[in-house]
Write an enzyme that holds these catalytic residues in place. Structure first.
Site, PDB file in Angstrom:
ATOM      1  N   GLY A  44       0.845  -1.204   0.000  1.00 45.05           N
ATOM      2  CA  GLY A  44       0.000   0.000   0.000  1.00 45.05           C
ATOM      3  C   GLY A  44       0.876   1.247   0.000  1.00 45.05           C
ATOM      4  O   GLY A  44       2.046   1.194   0.354  1.00 45.05           O
ATOM      5  N   LEU A  87      -9.088  -6.731   2.648  1.00 43.29           N
ATOM      6  CA  LEU A  87      -8.427  -6.639   1.343  1.00 43.29           C
ATOM      7  C   LEU A  87      -6.911  -6.776   1.445  1.00 43.29           C
ATOM      8  O   LEU A  87      -6.235  -6.958   0.433  1.00 43.29           O
ATOM      9  CB  LEU A  87      -8.757  -5.294   0.658  1.00 43.29           C
ATOM     10  CG  LEU A  87     -10.128  -5.152   0.019  1.00 43.29           C
ATOM     11  CD1 LEU A  87     -11.233  -5.031   1.060  1.00 43.29           C
ATOM     12  CD2 LEU A  87     -10.177  -3.954  -0.914  1.00 43.29           C
ATOM     13  N   SER A 131     -10.034 -13.754  -5.730  1.00 38.74           N
ATOM     14  CA  SER A 131      -9.342 -13.402  -6.973  1.00 38.74           C
ATOM     15  C   SER A 131      -9.685 -14.384  -8.084  1.00 38.74           C
ATOM     16  O   SER A 131      -9.917 -15.575  -7.837  1.00 38.74           O
ATOM     17  CB  SER A 131      -7.831 -13.424  -6.722  1.00 38.74           C
ATOM     18  OG  SER A 131      -7.133 -13.411  -7.946  1.00 38.74           O
ATOM     19  N   TYR A 158      -0.211 -17.777  -4.720  1.00 38.59           N
ATOM     20  CA  TYR A 158      -1.202 -16.700  -4.551  1.00 38.59           C
ATOM     21  C   TYR A 158      -2.607 -17.234  -4.841  1.00 38.59           C
ATOM     22  O   TYR A 158      -3.532 -17.072  -4.031  1.00 38.59           O
ATOM     23  CB  TYR A 158      -0.849 -15.545  -5.501  1.00 38.59           C
ATOM     24  CG  TYR A 158      -1.882 -14.449  -5.530  1.00 38.59           C
ATOM     25  CD1 TYR A 158      -1.872 -13.437  -4.581  1.00 38.59           C
ATOM     26  CD2 TYR A 158      -2.885 -14.423  -6.508  1.00 38.59           C
ATOM     27  CE1 TYR A 158      -2.842 -12.434  -4.597  1.00 38.59           C
ATOM     28  CE2 TYR A 158      -3.848 -13.431  -6.532  1.00 38.59           C
ATOM     29  CZ  TYR A 158      -3.818 -12.440  -5.574  1.00 38.59           C
ATOM     30  OH  TYR A 158      -4.777 -11.455  -5.595  1.00 38.59           O
ATOM     31  N   PHE A 217       3.109  -8.463 -24.724  1.00 34.53           N
ATOM     32  CA  PHE A 217       3.767  -9.763 -24.562  1.00 34.53           C
ATOM     33  C   PHE A 217       2.954 -10.794 -25.341  1.00 34.53           C
ATOM     34  O   PHE A 217       1.800 -11.053 -25.015  1.00 34.53           O
ATOM     35  CB  PHE A 217       3.831 -10.167 -23.084  1.00 34.53           C
ATOM     36  CG  PHE A 217       4.532  -9.161 -22.203  1.00 34.53           C
ATOM     37  CD1 PHE A 217       5.695  -8.514 -22.614  1.00 34.53           C
ATOM     38  CD2 PHE A 217       4.035  -8.871 -20.931  1.00 34.53           C
ATOM     39  CE1 PHE A 217       6.339  -7.591 -21.788  1.00 34.53           C
ATOM     40  CE2 PHE A 217       4.672  -7.946 -20.100  1.00 34.53           C
ATOM     41  CZ  PHE A 217       5.826  -7.308 -20.533  1.00 34.53           C
ATOM     42  N   ARG A 224      -8.711 -10.613 -21.657  1.00 31.69           N
ATOM     43  CA  ARG A 224      -8.947 -10.472 -20.219  1.00 31.69           C
ATOM     44  C   ARG A 224     -10.301  -9.790 -20.015  1.00 31.69           C
ATOM     45  O   ARG A 224     -10.838  -9.152 -20.923  1.00 31.69           O
ATOM     46  CB  ARG A 224      -7.846  -9.610 -19.555  1.00 31.69           C
ATOM     47  CG  ARG A 224      -6.468 -10.258 -19.532  1.00 31.69           C
ATOM     48  CD  ARG A 224      -6.430 -11.476 -18.647  1.00 31.69           C
ATOM     49  NE  ARG A 224      -5.083 -12.046 -18.558  1.00 31.69           N
ATOM     50  CZ  ARG A 224      -4.587 -12.926 -19.421  1.00 31.69           C
ATOM     51  NH1 ARG A 224      -5.288 -13.322 -20.474  1.00 31.69           N
ATOM     52  NH2 ARG A 224      -3.371 -13.419 -19.236  1.00 31.69           N
ATOM     53  N   ARG A 287       4.690 -13.797 -22.048  1.00 30.08           N
ATOM     54  CA  ARG A 287       5.118 -13.869 -20.645  1.00 30.08           C
ATOM     55  C   ARG A 287       4.953 -15.310 -20.145  1.00 30.08           C
ATOM     56  O   ARG A 287       3.867 -15.869 -20.286  1.00 30.08           O
ATOM     57  CB  ARG A 287       4.247 -12.913 -19.822  1.00 30.08           C
ATOM     58  CG  ARG A 287       4.854 -12.456 -18.535  1.00 30.08           C
ATOM     59  CD  ARG A 287       4.049 -11.327 -17.923  1.00 30.08           C
ATOM     60  NE  ARG A 287       2.676 -11.714 -17.608  1.00 30.08           N
ATOM     61  CZ  ARG A 287       1.792 -10.916 -17.014  1.00 30.08           C
ATOM     62  NH1 ARG A 287       2.130  -9.682 -16.681  1.00 30.08           N
ATOM     63  NH2 ARG A 287       0.580 -11.331 -16.755  1.00 30.08           N
ATOM     64  N   GLY A 289       4.002 -18.518 -18.268  1.00 30.14           N
ATOM     65  CA  GLY A 289       2.920 -18.810 -17.317  1.00 30.14           C
ATOM     66  C   GLY A 289       1.643 -18.034 -17.578  1.00 30.14           C
ATOM     67  O   GLY A 289       0.668 -18.197 -16.845  1.00 30.14           O
ATOM     68  N   ASP A 290       1.645 -17.187 -18.613  1.00 30.42           N
ATOM     69  CA  ASP A 290       0.427 -16.416 -18.909  1.00 30.42           C
ATOM     70  C   ASP A 290      -0.729 -17.335 -19.301  1.00 30.42           C
ATOM     71  O   ASP A 290      -0.524 -18.306 -20.013  1.00 30.42           O
ATOM     72  CB  ASP A 290       0.691 -15.486 -20.101  1.00 30.42           C
ATOM     73  CG  ASP A 290       0.653 -14.030 -19.706  1.00 30.42           C
ATOM     74  OD1 ASP A 290       0.735 -13.753 -18.499  1.00 30.42           O
ATOM     75  OD2 ASP A 290       0.550 -13.183 -20.610  1.00 30.42           O
TER      76      ASP A 290
HETATM   77  C1  UD1 Z   1      -2.225 -11.811 -13.414  1.00 29.20           C
HETATM   78  C2  UD1 Z   1      -1.243 -11.040 -12.525  1.00 29.20           C
HETATM   79  C3  UD1 Z   1       0.188 -11.436 -12.831  1.00 29.20           C
HETATM   80  C4  UD1 Z   1       0.361 -12.951 -12.752  1.00 29.20           C
HETATM   81  C5  UD1 Z   1      -0.676 -13.647 -13.634  1.00 29.20           C
HETATM   82  C6  UD1 Z   1      -0.589 -15.162 -13.428  1.00 29.20           C
HETATM   83  C7  UD1 Z   1      -2.164  -8.842 -12.086  1.00 29.20           C
HETATM   84  C8  UD1 Z   1      -2.135  -7.400 -12.407  1.00 29.20           C
HETATM   85  N1  UD1 Z   1      -1.331  -9.627 -12.813  1.00 29.20           N
HETATM   86  O1  UD1 Z   1      -1.952 -11.495 -14.706  1.00 29.20           O
HETATM   87  O2  UD1 Z   1       1.044 -10.833 -11.879  1.00 29.20           O
HETATM   88  O3  UD1 Z   1       1.649 -13.313 -13.162  1.00 29.20           O
HETATM   89  O4  UD1 Z   1      -2.022 -13.212 -13.264  1.00 29.20           O
HETATM   90  O5  UD1 Z   1      -1.763 -15.778 -13.324  1.00 29.20           O
HETATM   91  O6  UD1 Z   1      -2.863  -9.288 -11.212  1.00 29.20           O
HETATM   92  N2  UD1 Z   1       0.648  -7.605 -20.901  1.00 29.20           N
HETATM   93  C9  UD1 Z   1       1.249  -7.040 -21.997  1.00 29.20           C
HETATM   94  N3  UD1 Z   1       2.084  -5.976 -21.767  1.00 29.20           N
HETATM   95  C10 UD1 Z   1       2.330  -5.464 -20.516  1.00 29.20           C
HETATM   96  C11 UD1 Z   1       1.702  -6.066 -19.403  1.00 29.20           C
HETATM   97  C12 UD1 Z   1       0.862  -7.150 -19.648  1.00 29.20           C
HETATM   98  O7  UD1 Z   1       1.058  -7.476 -23.128  1.00 29.20           O
HETATM   99  O8  UD1 Z   1       3.085  -4.495 -20.402  1.00 29.20           O
HETATM  100  C13 UD1 Z   1      -0.261  -8.738 -21.137  1.00 29.20           C
HETATM  101  C14 UD1 Z   1       0.081  -9.946 -20.300  1.00 29.20           C
HETATM  102  O9  UD1 Z   1       1.050 -10.733 -20.917  1.00 29.20           O
HETATM  103  C15 UD1 Z   1      -1.286 -10.627 -20.196  1.00 29.20           C
HETATM  104  C16 UD1 Z   1      -2.282  -9.466 -20.238  1.00 29.20           C
HETATM  105  O10 UD1 Z   1      -1.564  -8.344 -20.735  1.00 29.20           O
HETATM  106  O11 UD1 Z   1      -1.492 -11.466 -21.302  1.00 29.20           O
HETATM  107  C17 UD1 Z   1      -2.833  -9.096 -18.876  1.00 29.20           C
HETATM  108  O12 UD1 Z   1      -1.745  -8.974 -17.955  1.00 29.20           O
HETATM  109  P1  UD1 Z   1      -1.942  -8.552 -16.402  1.00 29.20           P
HETATM  110  O13 UD1 Z   1      -2.558  -7.231 -16.346  1.00 29.20           O
HETATM  111  O14 UD1 Z   1      -0.650  -8.753 -15.724  1.00 29.20           O
HETATM  112  O15 UD1 Z   1      -3.043  -9.580 -15.880  1.00 29.20           O
HETATM  113  P2  UD1 Z   1      -3.012 -11.196 -15.838  1.00 29.20           P
HETATM  114  O16 UD1 Z   1      -2.417 -11.792 -17.038  1.00 29.20           O
HETATM  115  O17 UD1 Z   1      -4.398 -11.591 -15.528  1.00 29.20           O
END
Ligand code: UD1
Length: 345
Positions: A44, A87, A131, A158, A217, A224, A287, A289-290
């Protein structure tokens, strides 16, 4: 929610200096509540408290949710509270990978202890920040509340700790009402863009406002479910304050999302347009693990709490961009008093 209904009843908000927690405190103060905020500033930020720190009905304690008897001590200082909004958590997924035990202790163990305290103190509602990470990897979309279970393959400590905590919160018995909100990708003012793992919207808006190219990435076709912070706050308020009986069949667990998929490429283009920048986008490797897609079913929360998202993506992005512009201009001009603010009472 009508202000006149709330009188000056008292709520506790843990994670009060966080992105969502600070917005929730502001809303509860506007509704007439006495708000007891708790944060240890692990993630925070003091500046998130600035707009309401001096409010006569806000009391702040720099404490950790892992401290035993925390709620009892707050009760001693402020009297009975109606709702605990919990929270505070380790919010970084990568940090949870490196510190699995600490994550389990803070995100699960501390939640169970707070629940037990709340029960003993006669608190009416306990609302927990669940979450979307509780769903792990899934192919079926949209995700329903019943799609997470002991069979789930979580991608991080997490996600697993949040799932376990949600299960504990949802199994509380009357008169304590336990509700867990499984929020999808929240965005809005005060979200910190500074880490590579910050929410994509905060990062894209930060890059666009600074005139830098937006970095995607992967191919950008991953999707999302983005939900604006004010809508999330409304869901918290309804969950904590609503008198309505839950007839949704979801057992006190609700997804909070828009219910709509947005591709990261469409998002990048929209942010370029709204910031009036040329479409300057670069692509990097995916990224690790995405997940590919994530989208909430929001039927249960509509039925159970009468909630639906009100802020469309374009409107929410516009507000986020305006805030980020303000931040960029006032950078370095921030000042905030240190220490415990609870003396005010
Ligand atoms: C969430 C978590 C992340 C974790 C992932 C694993 C948050 C904000 N992020 O990711 O820490 O590793 O779950 O389950 O809670 N992206 C880009 N460019 C950027 C940033 C992100 O292309 O600069 C893409 C990412 O690769 C992803 C998408 O945007 O595909 C959303 O990313 P993010 O906002 O981190 O959310 P989560 O993927 O849901």
């Amino acid at each position: 929610m009508e202000k006149s209904e709330s009188g000056s009843r008292c709520c506790v908000v843990t994670g009060a200096a966080g992105f969502v927690g600070s917005h929730l405190c502001e809303r509860l103060l506007a509704l007439g509540y006495i708000v007891v905020g708790v944060d240890n500033f692990f993630s925070g930020r003091r500046e998130n408290l600035l707009s309401f720190a001096a409010h006569p009905r806000f009391f702040f304690h720099e404490r950790s949710v892992t401290e035993s008897r925390l709620l009892h001590e707050l009760y001693g200082a402020h009297g009975p509270f109606e709702t605990v909004f919990h929270l505070a958590a380790i919010v970084s997924v990568p940090y949870s990978m490196d510190h699995p035990e600490e994550t389990l202790e803070v995100n699960y163990g501390a939640t169970v202890r707070l629940l037990n305290e709340a029960e003993k103190l006669g608190v009416r509602s306990f609302v927990f920040a669940g979450s979307a990470a509780e769903y792990g990897t899934q192919d079926r979309m949209p995700l329903r509340e019943t799609d997470a279970g002991s069979w789930t393959r979580w991608l991080s400590p997490y996600g697993e700790a949040k799932y376990r905590a949600t299960t504990a919160v949802a199994s509380t018995r009357s008169p304590l009402r336990g509700v867990s909100l499984r929020c999808f990708n929240i965005y809005g003012p005060r979200q910190d863009p500074s880490s590579p793992y910050s929410g994509v919207i905060s990062r894209f808006v930060d890059m666009a406002v600074a005139g830098r190219p937006l970095t995607i990435f992967g191919d950008g076709f991953q999707t999302r479910d983005f939900v604006f912070v004010d809508d999330v706050v409304e869901a918290y308020c309804r969950a904590g304050i609503s008198e309505k009986a839950d007839d949704s069949g979801s057992g006190g667990i609700y997804n909070v999302g828009s219910g709509r998929p947005t591709s990261i490429l469409d998002l990048a283009r929209l942010i370029c347009r709204l910031t009036r920048r040329p479409e300057s986008i670069t692509f990097c490797s995916e990224r690790p693990g995405d997940i590919r897609h994530s989208r909430a079913s929001i039927e249960a929360i509509a039925r159970g709490l009468g909630w639906r998202p009100r802020i469309a993506l374009e409107e929410g992005l516009t507000k986020t961009i305006q805030w980020m512009h303000g931040e960029a201009q006032s950078l370095g001009a921030k000042d905030f008093p240190d220490g415990d603010l609870s003396e005010k009472k």
